[in-house]
Each structure stands twice: as C-alpha cells, then as structure tokens.
Design an enzyme around this catalytic site. Sequence first.
Site, mmCIF file in Angstrom:
data_model
loop_
_atom_site.group_PDB
_atom_site.id
_atom_site.type_symbol
_atom_site.label_atom_id
_atom_site.label_comp_id
_atom_site.label_asym_id
_atom_site.label_seq_id
_atom_site.Cartn_x
_atom_site.Cartn_y
_atom_site.Cartn_z
ATOM 1 N N GLU A 1 0.774 -1.229 0.000
ATOM 2 C CA GLU A 1 0.000 0.000 0.000
ATOM 3 C C GLU A 1 0.815 1.293 0.000
ATOM 4 O O GLU A 1 0.765 2.071 0.954
ATOM 5 C CB GLU A 1 -0.969 -0.004 1.203
ATOM 6 C CG GLU A 1 -1.945 -1.161 1.145
ATOM 7 C CD GLU A 1 -2.997 -1.142 2.254
ATOM 8 O OE1 GLU A 1 -2.913 -0.279 3.152
ATOM 9 O OE2 GLU A 1 -3.903 -1.994 2.209
ATOM 10 N N GLU B 1 -5.491 -8.498 -0.160
ATOM 11 C CA GLU B 1 -6.128 -8.232 1.140
ATOM 12 C C GLU B 1 -7.595 -7.919 0.890
ATOM 13 O O GLU B 1 -7.920 -7.134 -0.012
ATOM 14 C CB GLU B 1 -5.514 -7.013 1.843
ATOM 15 C CG GLU B 1 -4.148 -7.225 2.421
ATOM 16 C CD GLU B 1 -3.682 -6.032 3.285
ATOM 17 O OE1 GLU B 1 -4.529 -5.220 3.717
ATOM 18 O OE2 GLU B 1 -2.468 -5.935 3.512
HETATM 19 C C1 BGC Z 1 -2.687 -2.931 7.185
HETATM 20 C C2 BGC Z 1 -3.312 -3.354 8.475
HETATM 21 C C3 BGC Z 1 -4.767 -3.087 8.487
HETATM 22 C C4 BGC Z 1 -5.413 -3.640 7.264
HETATM 23 C C5 BGC Z 1 -6.847 -3.263 7.204
HETATM 24 C C6 BGC Z 1 -3.393 -3.607 6.097
HETATM 25 O O1 BGC Z 1 -2.754 -3.314 4.898
HETATM 26 O O2 BGC Z 1 -1.372 -3.302 7.160
HETATM 27 O O3 BGC Z 1 -2.677 -2.707 9.531
HETATM 28 O O4 BGC Z 1 -5.343 -3.704 9.602
HETATM 29 O O5 BGC Z 1 -4.753 -3.218 6.102
HETATM 30 O O6 BGC Z 1 -6.980 -1.905 7.377
#
Ligand code: BGC
Length: 346
Positions: free
Chosen positions: A167, A285
């Site tokens: 990110e 993710e």
């Molecule tokens: C972050 C986390 C976060 C998640 C959802 C991830 O990319 O590293 O810290 O909990 O995104 O927000």
Amino acid sequence: MKFHLILYCSIFSLSIMCPSSSATYPENDDKTPADPYEINSHLFPGINLGNALEAPDEGDWGVTIQDEYFRIIKEAGFQHVRIPIRWSAHAEVDSPYTVEINFTNRIKHVINVALAHDLFTVINIHHYEEICQNPSAHKDRFLTLWRQISMIFQDYPPELLFEILNEPHDNLTPDLWNQYFSAALEIIRQTNPSRTVIIGTANWGGIGALSALDIPEDEQNLIVTIHYYEPFQFTHQGAEWVAGSDAWLGTTWSASLNQVSEMKNHFNQIKAWADDQNRPIYIGEFGAYSRADINSRRLWTGYVVNLCRQYNFSWAYWEFCSGFGAYDRTTGAWNTQLLGALIQTP
Ligand code: BGC
C-alpha cells in the site's frame, strides 16, 4: 515448468517437524521466468498472517506466529499464505542498512515452515511508513533492503513470491511509485531472474490508482495486487486506527441489489484493466473488521470470494487470527461462518 520431488527438510535443514516425508513443488531448473498465470492459480484460497511480523516487533500487536498455524491453515483448505513483514524496523538506519541477522533468521524459519506445509508464500515490505512520507530520503534504503532480501532468498523455490511494497501512499505518489518499483524490480531480477513478483497500486493499494500503474512491457513475470475493502464504512467500522470509524458502527452488508452491483462494478473495473494489460490479478487483502456483525461479514466475504472465482483472481483474506480474524487463537477454533464463506466447495 517441471514438477520435482523435493525433500524440504534436508534442503533447509529445518529445526521443525516436517509435515510429511516429501512434497511436490514446481522447480525451474533453467531459470526461465515462470508463467505468472500458472503461479497465480495457486494463490487461492489464501490468508494473511497479519499483525505479527509487520508490527514494530513480532508480538507487539498480539500475534506471534506459531509453527502450528501453518498446519491449521493448510488443514482448513488454504493453498497459500501472505506474510506481511516490517523489514524497515529491523535494518540499520544508515548505509549499508544491514538487516538484523536474528530477524532474517526468524523470517527464514517462518517461510521454511510455510513452504514445508506446501503453502505458496508471499512476503513483502510492509508498513515502511517512512518511505511514504519522505520517499527520496528512503529510496536508497528501500532498494538496499530489496537487494538483501533478494540475495537471502534467491535459492528458494518458485512457491516463494516477493511483493514489493504494501500500500504505497501519501508522498509516494503514483508517478514516483512507478519509478521506485521498477528500480526494485531491476535489483530483484539480478538475483531472482525467474521469481514471480507482485506489484500493488499507489494510493493505498486500491482500484483507484490501477490506471496509473506503468509496468515495464518486457516484465511479464508479474502479478498485480489490489486490496479490496469497499464499502470502507462497512469493512472498517469501529477500527481503532481509522479516525471517526466508530460513527460507522452498525453498518450492515446484506447483499442488496445496490451493494452487489457496486461490488461487481469494482470487479469489472479490475477485470477490464487486467484484460487490457494482460496481467494476472491477486486480491492480496480483503476483509471486514470484527466489529461489523457476523452475518454481514459472512455475506460480504462470500461475495468477494465468488467474484474472485468468476474473474479468475487469486486472493488472501485479511487476516488469520487478529481483529479481522477467521481463527480464534485463544480457543483454537475457526470462525465457522467466515471459514465457510472463504472455503467454498465449488
Ligand atoms: C494494514 C493493516 C490493516 C489492514 C486493514 C493492512 O494493509 O497493514 O494494519 O489492519 O490493512 O486496514
């Protein structure tokens, strides 16, 4: 790409219990690039081992990865794990930016256990916040981290994938990101000519910056990753690290016509880009925080998984055993609703 029998335990001199006597792994003897679509087909179902090695120190955020987690994950039906890693907290601040040997050994151990359980494994540089705030001051360090990581893992099998940075955001703008990931890729290729590499988008890894991604034409052995947390007010309600998110508590997701069509629309955008650019896609993710109601979480998760299947996107749920967790590490039990949504029988 051929398939060989490899005895992991002897290769890595593991100090762990091997899951079985041997396992089958693709091996790339001639160092020609792997087919990223083929590799991508192994990246689902997947799960993130979040809140562990990307904390300032492992354990700081409540999760210390146990070897048995990989057996639990494998037995539940997952094919791969994504392991977020905060290398930047374990390397010298000044040149030559050497990574701590104990940290390297810990990462090697975790990767070895994952691979020994026949799980494709994605590692990245995660939470390098300083480079997002002050890119030019950290560029050299970032590239030197990749030089070290690439050398450490150059002899690892193709089941290990590198993801360049989680990110990118703020001052690491889409334009700068194009320059930085290309430079990192060049370094990785010096020692890992055939390894599949994953690249995400700027502006926090979402769909928005996909069109700004400018990947060198001659680099075919890549997978593009997108993070999917839409609608954010639903997935991040009550998230302690998101200011104002308590006001979103109670937001539900009921697979209404509008909600489903919005989600499909997002996936169509990704698919259109992927087809146009001929790049495989990895939803690295996605997840809804535990303060959302479980029925909504189950539904939303199931819809994302189904769309990924329809569009041939691979994926990794965020995450295993913390705030979004599909697994409760204190009771040793899966959340059966979430697991059911993730591991669906076709
Ligand atoms: C972050 C986390 C976060 C998640 C959802 C991830 O990319 O590293 O810290 O909990 O995104 O927000």
